[in-house]
Design an enzyme around this catalytic site. Structure first.
Site, PDB file in Angstrom:
ATOM      1  N   ALA A 237       0.821  -1.210   0.000  1.00  0.00           N
ATOM      2  CA  ALA A 237       0.000   0.000   0.000  1.00  0.00           C
ATOM      3  C   ALA A 237       0.855   1.259   0.000  1.00  0.00           C
ATOM      4  CB  ALA A 237      -0.939  -0.012   1.195  1.00  0.00           C
ATOM      5  N   HIS A 238       0.180   2.414  -0.083  1.00  0.00           N
ATOM      6  CA  HIS A 238       0.899   3.687  -0.211  1.00  0.00           C
ATOM      7  C   HIS A 238       1.760   4.000   1.010  1.00  0.00           C
ATOM      8  CE1 HIS A 238      -2.970   5.909   1.386  1.00  0.00           C
ATOM      9  NE2 HIS A 238      -2.544   4.981   2.207  1.00  0.00           N
ATOM     10  N   ASN A 239       2.929   4.550   0.709  1.00  0.00           N
ATOM     11  CA  ASN A 239       3.896   5.022   1.705  1.00  0.00           C
ATOM     12  C   ASN A 239       4.546   3.918   2.527  1.00  0.00           C
ATOM     13  OD1 ASN A 239       1.601   7.499   1.697  1.00  0.00           O
ATOM     14  ND2 ASN A 239       3.729   8.085   1.397  1.00  0.00           N
TER      15      ASN A 239
END
Length: 353
Positions: A237-239
């Site tokens: 997922a993001h980051n």
């Protein structure tokens, strides 16, 4: 390709026994083995198969070599030695520079002369394709993305805008790098999408499995360190940050903003919650659910192993009774504490006399 056994020993710095002129044409399993090929013994339980193998040579530890009279390369780590020897027989074609007639390459893209752009591939404006890069059939390299030298995209890989892959990376079919992160805020009218303004930065010598997805960051980038190995069908997922040389098996889901350290091993089917910190050298066993940070090195697991259905139902029934049993236990403890106080027992232990 045919290589003499002695040449293999010299090339990979291995000791050998037997005939150095033995011709090796490939690799094989130990059983049944194959004449002209080389196998290996990495685990003691396969030692009994050694004398029956049809392989022309084997890779073994020094301890095993002492009990074996045939052709052998001797290595402290036969698994590693076999992996390196096998590269001599890899028939994957080398990259030849060029652009297929059906590919679409924006005039502003920088494509090295030694790179290959395959059929129906798309390279958008501002993209940079390094030396000896291979962009497979139907891949998309979005605007301002960068592919480092000797990186290989198999068929139908999608690389989002401004995403960067280092040198010597390999991305298997269907992988998506830089898709929109799952960022949404709830309002009275429904969900409001949060723009995902970051990108994905990937180091050198990274392998990304088929149909694996790596989301772009919301503000900062999602980061995959050098030497990372990702299996098939993983969701990053993001980051998320994944440290150098970490390996993650198939079907793992990693929620947003989690940081995973270096040299970690994560088994298949794990679920990892968001905003956690997993330290260096952590091993997570397959099917574990990680809901809290694991800052210290070591092995962790939470999955329940399979058992016969009847036993599983009994286990579930016991688990469902735990809440009521806990309440009864607390009530009994309360009664015992009262009785202990009435009997004048200063130890706090129940009077069982």
């Amino acid at each position: 390709m045919t290589v003499r056994l002695g040449e293999l020993a010299k090339s990979f710095g291995l000791d050998m026994q037997g005939d150095p002129e033995t011709q090796i044409t490939g690799v094989c399993t130990l059983q049944p083995g194959k004449p002209g090929c080389i196998g290996f013994v990495a685990h003691p339980k396969y030692r009994s198969q050694l004398n029956a193998t049809l392989a022309s040579a084997v890779i073994v530890t020094p301890a095993v070599a002492g009990d074996y009279a045939g052709n052998a390369l001797i290595a402290r780590d036969p698994n590693l030695a076999f992996a390196r020897v096998a590269t001599r027989f890899d028939d994957e074609p080398k990259v030849c520079g060029g652009v297929h007639a059906s590919a679409v390459v924006d005039p502003s893209a920088e494509v090295a002369g030694s790179a290959w752009i395959g059929p129906n591939a798309v390279v958008e404006a501002g993209a940079v394709i390094g030396e000896r890069v291979s962009v497979g059939a139907a891949c998309v390299v979005s605007r301002n993305a960068v592919l480092g030298e000797d990186t290989r995209l198999e068929a139908r890989v999608w690389v989002g805008r401004r995403c960067v892959l280092g040198a010597h990376c390999r991305v298997h079919p269907g992988a998506v790098i830089g898709s929109r992160g799952f960022g949404n805020v709830q309002s009275a009218e429904g969900w409001v999408a949060v723009p995902q303004l970051g990108a994905v930065r990937i180091g050198d010598d990274v392998e990304i499995g088929a149909n694996t997805t790596i989301d772009r960051g919301a503000i900062d980038d999602t980061v995959i360190g050098s030497g990372v190995k990702l299996d098939n069908q993983i969701q990053v997922a993001h980051n998320v940050h994944i440290g150098d040389h970490t390996a993650i098996a198939a079907c793992v889901g990693i929620a947003g903003s989690t940081r995973i350290g270096q040299r970690c091993l994560i088994g298949g089917g794990c679920g990892i919650n968001g905003h956690l910190v997993i330290g260096d050298d952590v091993i997570i066993l397959g099917f574990a659910m990680v809901t809290k940070s694991l800052p210290n090195a070591g092995q962790y697991g939470s999955g329940m192993p399979v058992e016969p259905a009847r036993e599983w139902r009994r286990t579930v029934a016991r688990l469902r009774r735990l809440k009521s049993q806990e309440a009864r236990l607390r009530a009994l403890e309360h009664i015992l504490q009262i009785d202990s106080g009435e009997n004048g027992d200063d130890t706090g232990e129940p009077d069982l006399a």
